[in-house]
Design an enzyme around this catalytic site. Structure first.
Site, PDB file in Angstrom:
ATOM      1  CG  HIS A  60      29.115 -10.923 -17.435  1.00 60.07           C
ATOM      2  ND1 HIS A  60      29.313  -9.572 -17.595  1.00 60.07           N
ATOM      3  CD2 HIS A  60      30.065 -11.320 -16.548  1.00 60.07           C
ATOM      4  CE1 HIS A  60      30.317  -9.178 -16.853  1.00 60.07           C
ATOM      5  NE2 HIS A  60      30.806 -10.217 -16.216  1.00 60.07           N
ATOM      6  CB  CYS A 116      33.222 -12.624 -15.980  1.00 58.00           C
ATOM      7  SG  CYS A 116      32.417 -13.401 -14.570  1.00 58.00           S
TER       8      CYS A 116
END
Length: 277
Positions: free
Chosen positions: A237, A247
């Site tokens: 992201h 992430c």
């Protein structure tokens, strides 16, 4: 984390049959990113941060030249000699890359406990065993580094080899996006990150990493096949200038480039972990 609400406006740009589930290294276990924001583990009702509000406001969890004609970017390293494997990976990681994959996104952490990493996309033509590296991009991973036994909330990114089949975001898909894309207002990251940085815009673009999730579904899908304790919601992201909860985060321009480049027909995978894992 709380469960993602149902997806509202799901835009499938090129839905193909569900891709194979992510391939984990033998010891690999995915880590849950415990917040929507910039990092992983079920972006459901927590954030990537130490103190933030719920991330799910009211909802759920290239055309680049085809690999066959891929060309190295201006700042890319020379092509790897024919028959040579992608550098910097262990034999186990190399063997876990599917034989039909022609796009391999390699995320290399600076160390087991570091949240700084670099990312390179390697491509090869269908009739060639020569891998062509693209440019090197800086990235962030989880605040506590990496793990081969990810658990929900451990603030570590899961080591392994995983397929990339689905994308989405708060913003519309960039022109040329090939992965199925869920444009949804529920991709919202509120509050601040692990180091107090604002998280706004972190989920403008996301690409789901198939760790503990069902391929062929929206990144917002809350189902965790291995159980909630193994975490989930591990995404690529938009970077928020700080570590994530699991992430891998990249600059907006890079995320747009990846969305235009990654092609289901080329079976893209991500190989992620500290160097030579």
């Amino acid at each position: 984390m709380a469960r993602h609400a149902q997806t509202r406006a799901r835009t499938r740009l090129s839905r193909r049959s569900k891709a194979v589930s992510g391939l984990a290294l033998s010891t690999l276990v995915g880590t849950a990113l415990w917040a929507w924001p910039a990092s992983g583990d079920d972006h459901e009702s927590r954030t990537d941060a130490k103190s933030t509000t719920s991330t799910a406001a009211s909802g759920p969890d290239t055309p680049r030249t085809p690999a066959a004609a891929a060309k190295s970017a201006p700042n890319a390293a020379p092509g790897i000699a024919a028959g040579q494997p992608i550098p910097g990976l262990s034999d186990a990681a190399r063997k876990a890359i599917p034989a039909n994959s022609r796009q391999v996104l390699v995320v290399t952490g600076k160390g087991m406990d570091s949240y700084e990493s670099q990312v390179v996309l390697y491509t090869r033509a269908g009739d060639s065993d020569t891998w062509e590296p693209g440019p090197t991009w800086s990235a962030h991973n989880a605040a506590h580094g990496w793990t081969d036994d990810h658990r929900y909330g451990d603030l570590r990114s899961p080591i392994g080899v995983y397929t990339l089949t689905d994308a989405g975001g708060r913003l519309p898909a960039p022109d040329g996006t090939k992965l199925p894309y869920d444009r949804n207002d529920s991709f919202v990251a509120d509050g601040t990150g692990v180091e107090g940085e604002p998280l706004a815009g972190a989920f403008d673009y996301v690409i789901a990493i198939n760790y503990n999730r069902d391929p062929g579904t929206s990144p917002l899908d809350p189902h965790r096949p291995w159980g909630d304790f193994k975490g989930g919601g591990v995404w690529l992201h938009v970077d928020h200038d700080g570590p994530t909860q699991g992430c891998v985060s990249l600059k907006p321009k890079v995320m747009r480039e990846l969305l235009r480049t990654l092609d289901p027909d080329l079976h893209p995978v991500i190989v992620m972990g500290p160097a030579h894992y």
